[in-house]
Design a protein around this motif. Structure first.
Motif, PDB file in Angstrom:
ATOM      1  N   ASP A   1      -2.218  -4.983  -1.414  1.00 37.59           N
ATOM      2  CA  ASP A   1      -1.755  -3.601  -1.337  1.00 37.59           C
ATOM      3  C   ASP A   1      -1.270  -3.208   0.063  1.00 37.59           C
ATOM      4  O   ASP A   1      -1.142  -2.036   0.368  1.00 37.59           O
ATOM      5  CB  ASP A   1      -2.847  -2.644  -1.828  1.00 37.59           C
ATOM      6  N   TYR A   2      -1.016  -4.186   0.909  1.00 36.33           N
ATOM      7  CA  TYR A   2      -0.412  -3.910   2.221  1.00 36.33           C
ATOM      8  C   TYR A   2       0.861  -4.730   2.341  1.00 36.33           C
ATOM      9  O   TYR A   2       0.927  -5.843   1.822  1.00 36.33           O
ATOM     10  CB  TYR A   2      -1.351  -4.359   3.359  1.00 36.33           C
TER      11      TYR A   2
ATOM     12  N   ALA B   1     -10.123 -13.744   0.886  1.00 37.51           N
ATOM     13  CA  ALA B   1      -9.463 -14.126   2.146  1.00 37.51           C
ATOM     14  C   ALA B   1     -10.246 -13.623   3.353  1.00 37.51           C
ATOM     15  O   ALA B   1     -10.107 -14.154   4.451  1.00 37.51           O
ATOM     16  CB  ALA B   1      -8.036 -13.584   2.177  1.00 37.51           C
ATOM     17  N   PHE B   2     -11.033 -12.582   3.156  1.00 40.82           N
ATOM     18  CA  PHE B   2     -11.842 -12.054   4.257  1.00 40.82           C
ATOM     19  C   PHE B   2     -13.345 -12.225   3.990  1.00 40.82           C
ATOM     20  O   PHE B   2     -14.158 -11.567   4.628  1.00 40.82           O
ATOM     21  CB  PHE B   2     -11.529 -10.566   4.468  1.00 40.82           C
TER      22      PHE B   2
ATOM     23  N   GLY C   1     -11.192  -0.487   2.804  1.00 41.92           N
ATOM     24  CA  GLY C   1     -10.230  -1.080   1.877  1.00 41.92           C
ATOM     25  C   GLY C   1      -9.444  -2.244   2.440  1.00 41.92           C
ATOM     26  O   GLY C   1      -8.971  -3.092   1.685  1.00 41.92           O
ATOM     27  N   ALA C   2      -9.303  -2.293   3.768  1.00 41.49           N
ATOM     28  CA  ALA C   2      -8.502  -3.372   4.350  1.00 41.49           C
ATOM     29  C   ALA C   2      -9.115  -4.731   4.052  1.00 41.49           C
ATOM     30  O   ALA C   2      -8.406  -5.739   3.990  1.00 41.49           O
ATOM     31  CB  ALA C   2      -8.347  -3.176   5.856  1.00 41.49           C
ATOM     32  N   CYS C   3     -10.421  -4.793   3.883  1.00 44.33           N
ATOM     33  CA  CYS C   3     -11.052  -6.076   3.530  1.00 44.33           C
ATOM     34  C   CYS C   3     -11.526  -6.103   2.071  1.00 44.33           C
ATOM     35  O   CYS C   3     -11.368  -7.092   1.383  1.00 44.33           O
ATOM     36  CB  CYS C   3     -12.229  -6.370   4.453  1.00 44.33           C
TER      37      CYS C   3
ATOM     38  N   ARG D   1      -3.335  -9.320   1.802  1.00 45.68           N
ATOM     39  CA  ARG D   1      -3.768  -8.114   1.083  1.00 45.68           C
ATOM     40  C   ARG D   1      -2.676  -7.695   0.110  1.00 45.68           C
ATOM     41  O   ARG D   1      -1.551  -7.420   0.503  1.00 45.68           O
ATOM     42  CB  ARG D   1      -4.008  -6.969   2.070  1.00 45.68           C
TER      43      ARG D   1
ATOM     44  N   VAL E   1     -10.945  -2.991  12.119  1.00 48.30           N
ATOM     45  CA  VAL E   1     -11.117  -4.090  11.163  1.00 48.30           C
ATOM     46  C   VAL E   1     -10.671  -5.409  11.799  1.00 48.30           C
ATOM     47  O   VAL E   1     -11.329  -6.444  11.666  1.00 48.30           O
ATOM     48  CB  VAL E   1     -10.313  -3.806   9.874  1.00 48.30           C
TER      49      VAL E   1
ATOM     50  N   GLY F   1     -10.462  -4.365  -0.413  1.00 47.26           N
ATOM     51  CA  GLY F   1      -9.421  -4.060  -1.405  1.00 47.26           C
ATOM     52  C   GLY F   1      -9.378  -2.581  -1.726  1.00 47.26           C
ATOM     53  O   GLY F   1     -10.382  -1.874  -1.640  1.00 47.26           O
ATOM     54  N   GLY F   2      -8.201  -2.122  -2.112  1.00 45.43           N
ATOM     55  CA  GLY F   2      -7.980  -0.695  -2.341  1.00 45.43           C
ATOM     56  C   GLY F   2      -8.843  -0.099  -3.438  1.00 45.43           C
ATOM     57  O   GLY F   2      -9.094   1.097  -3.463  1.00 45.43           O
TER      58      GLY F   2
ATOM     59  N   PRO G   1      -3.782  -2.797   8.635  1.00 45.35           N
ATOM     60  CA  PRO G   1      -5.203  -2.436   8.686  1.00 45.35           C
ATOM     61  C   PRO G   1      -5.584  -1.853  10.051  1.00 45.35           C
ATOM     62  O   PRO G   1      -4.915  -2.099  11.044  1.00 45.35           O
ATOM     63  CB  PRO G   1      -5.913  -3.765   8.437  1.00 45.35           C
TER      64      PRO G   1
ATOM     65  N   LEU H   1     -12.756  -8.833  12.388  1.00 43.21           N
ATOM     66  CA  LEU H   1     -12.346 -10.125  11.834  1.00 43.21           C
ATOM     67  C   LEU H   1     -12.165 -11.188  12.914  1.00 43.21           C
ATOM     68  O   LEU H   1     -12.398 -12.366  12.687  1.00 43.21           O
ATOM     69  CB  LEU H   1     -11.041  -9.965  11.044  1.00 43.21           C
TER      70      LEU H   1
ATOM     71  N   ASN I   1     -12.028  -9.301  -1.599  1.00 47.62           N
ATOM     72  CA  ASN I   1     -10.912 -10.148  -1.167  1.00 47.62           C
ATOM     73  C   ASN I   1     -11.491 -11.389  -0.489  1.00 47.62           C
ATOM     74  O   ASN I   1     -12.038 -11.320   0.607  1.00 47.62           O
ATOM     75  CB  ASN I   1     -10.007  -9.382  -0.204  1.00 47.62           C
TER      76      ASN I   1
END
Lengths: 202, 505
Positions: free
Chosen positions: B478-479, A141-142, A129-131, B476, B453, A133-134, B449, B457, A139
């Motif tokens: 949701d963060y 951006a990644f 989810g960190a890349c 992000r 991860v 999305g939840g 994160p 990256l 995303n």
């Protein structure tokens, strides 16, 4: 002037709200496998394209053309796609228009698959989810594509390709190399639950 | 009115203001109540025998401060004085509003707010600053502040030993209220903390800690003892949080164990607040109405608490496999072993529990308002007077071989431990443990994160990572946005980036 502004705003809104753009010239060739609406065809192992981010689509198309993706002997479907990309696309093809059109197609509903959704959610949120999305929405951006709405079989095949070194090894494919690293962090016994979780996302 | 009377009146008024001015600018006489003489009690009390003795747990640094006393007043920057201060100095901060981040990277500093007629030195982040007070030095005291409207931490310790954090009021400061990370021998007492979206008090990867006499409320987690050992949590008032007191092993952190935690004599009442943590984070999985949550931690003793009106359950004991939003760390035992539930007053818990708990109760043909829930593996745990409670999953627990914790006054050490020696070659590692691991675990989503991860990256770009941490941007939805770590010098930032990209667990 305010009226012009209003019209522009409405136009912007309608684009944001998901208006499908006009179909560009090369798309009918894509539709043969990926469907008229980009909905994909599991019988042909052709993934959903509709709603994928234009940047991701352009990158993958270029990878196919340049032999970055679809070059591995263990990836026959990728080889098919690479052959088609090399024959159907050339330097004059307006990839921007093609990708923008595909991105504008509505994401089809996917048939959910069963699994331990709680475990799937835990591992998805922690590892993916960190890349992506939840909710698997992707995303840019990644360089992380949308996963929600994709065929579960395709997700699993690609995940295993990353894990087994079939995809994401080429020096030019940096996002793919990242994903290959991450594929090695997910315990394989949780993969089906994670895919089940993704298949339940709107 | 005669001229004489008028003159007298003018003089009185003038003297009043002169006096205020005089007292406002003179140094305040501070009395240190951590040591010194004790109230002796009335003689009669000992007529029939010796009184029992026992010392208060109030301070660590009982030796008088020998250094200079600095004063900071409204309009000045606290940080300017911190930069001037030498080890051994005391900094008095007078009432007023200070909007800044204070970073103490030297040892043995006392940062003391002066309270005048109820007016405190107030650190106000105004909704845009990230951290109020950060310290990486040893032997740091932070007391008497009012801290509000920061986005990250109110007070965060980064690998400092022998800390004292007391008498602070912390309102709405983002992710953590008081957060000593990687410290040994420290106390957190007499603080009032509310409105925190993770833990009001978060003891992380620390040893020999005393958390007492705090009031924590309206936060997601009240008090959290995480990947820490030898901690006592006592005499706190913990109310209207989502979860009251937590003893956790969070998977994926560099320290892999939590054990020897005593939770005693706390009021843990009505912790039913809606969970407002970032979705997907570890604490977002805590069901509202949880009094005490023991996840994977060993040797946790629960005694003498008043645990009431927590709607899901009074105490939940779970392993990692059954905890929400949690993955397995192969280096941590996922089971909470040797948990001991001694006498507690439990009342009106579990009156509106979650479906998972109700289903568990059905397996034991039980109904009613549940006090204690055990789910998953828990070895060698025990309980006394189990007949008093509605329980699920503890019928087979043994009777405990002890009934109280009275022999353990504190786990604080008699003498302060030596400062953490930092080999310059290890600056990256210490920064990683003391700072990054506060929000990033190796495998999972805590606040930020996972490290895995980040490694993917920035696989071959440590400088890119070092640049990012100095000036992070939100990527992000949701963060929460990462706070800038620009108080670290560029060499440390690169060292910590290189270290982060190299860790393997």
């Amino acid at each position: 002037m305010p009226r012009t502004l209003l019209c522009t705003s409405l136009l912007t809104l309608s684009v944001l709200a998901g208006t499908v753009l006009a179909e560009p010239a090369p798309y009918p060739a894509c539709a043969a496998c990926h469907g008229q609406n980009g909905q994909g065809n599991p019988d042909l192992n052709a993934p959903v394209l509709a709603g994928l981010d234009a940047g991701y689509l352009i990158r993958q198309l270029n990878y196919y053309r340049q032999g970055v993706r679809g070059d591995h002997e263990m990836d026959p479907h990728g080889q098919q796609m690479a052959t088609l990309a090399k024959s159907l696309l050339n330097d004059q093809t307006d990839l921007q228009a093609l990708a923008a059109y595909i991105q504008s197609l509505p994401v089809p509903a996917v048939q959910p698959v069963e699994g331990d959704l709680r475990r799937g959610n835990s591992y998805y949120q922690n590892n993916c989810g960190a890349c992506h999305g939840g909710k698997g929405e992707g995303n840019a951006a990644f360089d992380a594509p949308r996963l929600a709405g994709q065929h579960p079989d395709y997700l699993k095949r690609q995940f295993l390709h990353f894990k087994q070194g079939i995809r994401g090894q080429h020096p030019k494919d940096k996002p793919g190399r990242r994903m290959a690293m991450m594929a090695n962090t997910l315990p394989e016994e949780t993969l089906d639950d994670v895919i089940a979780f993704i298949s339940q996302q709107p | 009115m005669s001229k004489g009377k008028l003159l007298a009146l003018v003089l009185i008024v003038a003297a009043f203001f002169a006096g205020r001015y005089f007292f406002a600018t003179g140094p305040v006489q501070m009395t240190d109540s951590r040591g010194g003489a004790s109230y002796g009690g009335n003689q009669e009390a000992t007529a029939d025998g010796e009184r029992r003795s026992g010392s208060l747990v109030r301070g660590i640094h009982m030796a008088p401060m020998t250094g200079q006393v600095h004063e900071v007043r409204a309009g000045e920057k606290i940080m300017d004085t911190v930069k001037l201060a030498q080890s051994g100095d005391t900094i008095h901060v007078y009432p007023g509003t200070y909007s800044e981040t204070v970073y103490i990277d030297k040892d043995n500093i006392r940062l003391v707010g002066i309270i005048e007629e109820g007016q405190r030195a107030t650190l106000d982040g105004k909704g845009h600053l990230n951290d109020a007070i950060l310290y990486s030095g040893n032997d740091i005291v932070v007391e008497n502040f009012l801290i509000t409207k920061y986005k990250g931490n109110a007070i965060m310790g980064q690998a400092g030993n022998n800390f004292e954090i007391r008498n602070n009021i912390i309102v709405d400061t983002g992710v953590y209220g008081i957060f000593p990370q990687l410290g040994k021998n420290g106390i957190v007492t007499h603080n009032v903390i509310s409105g925190i979206e993770d833990a009001a008090i978060y003891v992380g990867m620390s040893d020999n800690i005393h958390v007492a006499h705090n009031h924590v409320f309206d936060s997601v987690a009240g008090i959290e003892i995480e990947n820490s050992r030898h901690a006592i949590v006592e005499n706190n008032f913990v109310t209207n949080n989502t979860g009251g007191i937590l003893a956790f092993i969070t998977p994926g952190l560099p320290v892999k164990t939590t054990y020897d935690v005593i939770i005693r004599n706390n009021f843990i009442v009505g912790n039913n607040h809606k969970n407002f943590a970032a979705p997907g984070s570890t604490v977002a999985g805590i069901p509202p109405g949880t009094g005490i949550l023991i996840m994977a931690a060993d040797e946790v003793v629960v005694e003498g608490n008043i645990i009431s009106d927590n709607k899901t359950a009074g105490i939940i004991i779970t392993d990692h496999n059954n905890a929400p939003n949690t993955t397995i760390d192969p280096e941590s035992d996922p089971a909470p072993d040797k948990v001991a539930i001694l006498d507690n007053l439990m009342s009106n818990n579990g009156y509106d529990s979650i479906d998972e708990v109700k289903a568990l109760m059905l397996t034991e043909f039980k109904t009613g308002k549940v006090d204690i829930v055990r789910v998953g593996v828990s070895r060698d745990s025990c309980i006394i007077n189990r007949h008093q409670y509605v329980t699920v999953g503890v019928d087979k627990w043994a009777e405990c071989g002890f009934t109280h914790t009275g022999d353990v006054l504190t786990y604080l050490l008699d003498e302060p431990v030596p400062p953490r020696e930092i080999d310059p070659a290890e600056a990256g590692k210490v920064a990683y443990l003391g700072i990054c691991a506060g929000c990033h675990t190796y495998t999972g989503r805590m606040i930020g994160p996972p490290v895995q991860v980040i490694q993917a990256l920035y696989m071959d770009d440590p400088q890119g990572l070092a640049d990012y941490i100095a000036n992070p941007v939100k990527k992000r939805d949701d963060y929460p946005q990462m706070p800038p770590q620009d108080y670290l010098d560029p060499a440390t930032r690169l060292a910590v980036a290189e270290y982060m990209l190299s860790v393997t667990k």
